[in-house]
Design an enzyme around this catalytic site. Structure first.
Site, short mmCIF file in Angstrom:
data_model
loop_
_atom_site.label_atom_id
_atom_site.label_comp_id
_atom_site.label_asym_id
_atom_site.label_seq_id
_atom_site.Cartn_x
_atom_site.Cartn_y
_atom_site.Cartn_z
CD GLU A 299 -12.30 4.10 -1.55
OE1 GLU A 299 -12.06 2.94 -1.91
OE2 GLU A 299 -11.51 5.04 -1.77
CG ASN B 9 -13.07 9.94 2.40
OD1 ASN B 9 -13.46 11.00 1.93
ND2 ASN B 9 -11.93 9.38 2.02
CG HIS C 148 -9.78 10.31 -6.60
ND1 HIS C 148 -8.56 10.90 -6.39
CD2 HIS C 148 -10.10 9.67 -5.46
CE1 HIS C 148 -8.13 10.62 -5.18
NE2 HIS C 148 -9.06 9.88 -4.58
CD GLU D 294 -9.09 10.16 -0.89
OE1 GLU D 294 -8.81 9.59 -1.95
OE2 GLU D 294 -9.41 9.54 0.15
CG ASP E 253 -6.63 13.08 -8.12
OD1 ASP E 253 -7.80 12.75 -8.42
OD2 ASP E 253 -5.79 12.26 -7.73
O1 G3I Z 1 4.43 -0.49 -0.03
C1 G3I Z 1 4.77 -1.07 -1.30
C2 G3I Z 1 6.24 -1.07 -1.44
O2 G3I Z 1 6.80 -1.91 -0.47
C3 G3I Z 1 6.60 -1.53 -2.84
O3 G3I Z 1 7.96 -1.38 -3.04
C4 G3I Z 1 5.86 -0.70 -3.89
C5 G3I Z 1 6.09 -1.22 -5.29
O4 G3I Z 1 5.05 -0.79 -6.14
O5 G3I Z 1 4.48 -0.77 -3.64
C6 G3I Z 1 4.15 -0.23 -2.38
O6 G3I Z 1 2.79 -0.21 -2.18
C7 G3I Z 1 2.05 0.75 -2.91
C8 G3I Z 1 1.40 1.71 -1.92
O7 G3I Z 1 0.56 2.59 -2.62
C9 G3I Z 1 2.43 2.49 -1.12
O8 G3I Z 1 3.25 3.21 -1.94
C10 G3I Z 1 1.01 0.04 -3.71
O9 G3I Z 1 1.63 -0.73 -4.75
C11 G3I Z 1 0.04 1.02 -4.33
O10 G3I Z 1 -1.01 0.33 -4.98
C12 G3I Z 1 -0.50 1.93 -3.25
O11 G3I Z 1 -1.41 2.79 -3.84
C13 G3I Z 1 -2.10 3.70 -3.01
C14 G3I Z 1 -3.58 3.31 -2.98
O12 G3I Z 1 -4.33 4.32 -2.32
C15 G3I Z 1 -3.79 2.01 -2.21
O13 G3I Z 1 -3.47 2.16 -0.86
C16 G3I Z 1 -1.91 5.08 -3.62
O14 G3I Z 1 -0.54 5.47 -3.46
C17 G3I Z 1 -2.82 6.08 -2.92
O15 G3I Z 1 -2.76 7.32 -3.61
C18 G3I Z 1 -4.26 5.57 -2.95
O16 G3I Z 1 -5.05 6.48 -2.24
C19 G3I Z 1 -6.46 6.22 -2.23
C20 G3I Z 1 -7.02 6.71 -0.92
O17 G3I Z 1 -6.33 6.13 0.15
C21 G3I Z 1 -8.51 6.42 -0.81
N1 G3I Z 1 -9.23 6.96 -1.95
C22 G3I Z 1 -8.71 6.59 -3.26
C23 G3I Z 1 -7.22 6.94 -3.35
C24 G3I Z 1 -6.70 6.64 -4.70
O18 G3I Z 1 -6.80 5.24 -4.93
#
Ligand code: G3I
Length: 354
Positions: free
Chosen positions: A161, A202, A238, A268, A270
């Protein structure tokens, strides 16, 4: 820089000495025999993003995963904030669990992601770094991570990105601190750490032709002209069920990367549905999954089709898009949705062709 050197000199690489007993039991499961196996016979790796919590705690999650998919990618566990939570201190335990699971199931692993503006640790974001410091941090991270999984992870989303919607370079910590060269340096360092790995740029919103996908095309073309080791472009996809991409445009977009000698991967996918869903939504969603897999199977340079999760029980969509959901191919009870059946049909139809 002296400060940096001393910190990095003191790094500790945490090893995954502990293999989860739950995962160890799963070694008896068969290798993928569903969608993944059918797709593999046609030269496409059909995979999914995996969340580590349900992998460890839900048997239905593991069973579906093992049965239907030939490839896995960590939804979060290989992002910078998880792998290097403190400067120079790596924690590979979660990532190793996924890599071990994949090895037991004879699945391919995609690595995601080395350079991104999101999911960075606080220690990295909360300070002003000099250019030399940031270069050292990025190089060290890439070399350590790619080097550790050399031979186990065969494809990496190296840069994620980096382009904004209008086609300019996205304003990120890496761009501000290093300049545009961070992109090519990331690819070069990844290649040095594992010369056999397939290296991908990506992004999202790049399915058809627009300012962003044109800019990605120009970027990767210029990288190739400079001799940068880049092998493909990832299209996240997405998507929304009410805004289907035009399959012929996606196919033409794939083709221009083929003309550069590059692979494309759907990384990715969905397809989210506005909640509450209405009659016909699941079928519209199924049609989009069907069309995108068909485009991939028909494009010689499309080598991977990865869904961003597989069950509506565990999906990033409802928490990140209020009022949206049901984006994946199995429902919350792991039952196949029309989207699953559409993928199965496409793979079966293709199989019947001479
Ligand atoms: O790790 C913390 C945890 O300690 C805490 O308890 C919890 C409470 O909400 O949050 C956790 O962090 C979350 C993390 O995912 C791990 O679960 C974040 O809030 C959350 O915002 C994060 O979201 C991820 C996001 O990327 C940011 O990394 C999504 O699950 C994940 O599906 C998303 O994936 C991205 C791809 O990597 C790149 N392309 C877009 C895609 C969708 O955004």
């Amino acid at each position: 820089m002296r400060w940096m050197t001393s910190c990095l000199g003191a790094f500790v690489v945490a090893t995954a000495a502990v293999t989860s007993p739950v995962l160890a039991e799963q070694a008896v499961l068969p290798a993928a025999s569903g969608l993944g196996e059918l797709a593999r016979q046609r030269g496409v790796q059909l995979g999914t993003a995996v969340a580590l919590d349900p992998l460890e705690t839900e048997a239905s999650y593991r069973d579906r995963l093992a049965r239907e998919f030939a490839s896995v990618v960590a939804e979060n566990a290989m992002k910078f904030e998880f792998l290097q939570p403190e400067i120079g201190l790596f924690d590979f335990r979660q990532a190793d669990r996924l890599v071990n699971f994949a090895a037991e199931q004879q699945m391919q692993v995609r690595g995601h992601t080395l350079v991104w503006h999101w999911a960075l640790p606080d220690w990295l974001e909360d300070r002003n770094w000099s250019r030399d410091e940031l270069l050292a941090i990025l190089k060290y991270h890439i070399k350590t991570v790619v080097g550790r999984y050399r031979g186990d992870i065969v494809v990496w989303d190296v840069v994620n990105e980096a382009i904004a919607k209008d086609g300019t370079l996205r304003d990120t910590l890496w761009l501000r601190g290093i300049g545009p060269e961070y992109i090519e340096l990331a690819f070069r360092w990844a290649h040095e750490a594992d010369p056999d790995a397939l290296l991908i740029y990506n992004d999202f919103g790049n399915e058809g032709f627009n300012a962003k996908s044109d800019a990605i095309y120009q970027l990767v073309r210029s990288l190739l002209e400079k001799g940068v080791p880049i092998h493909g472009v990832g299209l996240q996809m997405h998507l929304r069920a009410d805004r289907p991409p035009d399959p012929s445009e996606v196919a033409a977009n794939f083709e221009r990367f083929a003309d550069l000698g590059l692979q494309v991967q759907i990384t990715e996918i969905d397809v989210r549905i506005r909640q509450p869903s209405r009659a016909g939504d699941l079928e519209r969603q199924a049609q989009i999954y069907r069309d995108m897999l068909q485009v991939c199977l028909q494009a010689e340079n499309c080598t991977s089709f990865t869904t961003w999760g597989f069950t509506d029980r565990h999906s990033w969509v409802p928490t990140h898009f209020e009022g949206w959901g049901e984006a994946l191919i199995f429902d919350k009870n792991y039952q196949p949705k029309p989207a699953y059946r559409s993928l199965l049909e496409v793979l079966s139809e293709t199989q019947a062709e001479p």
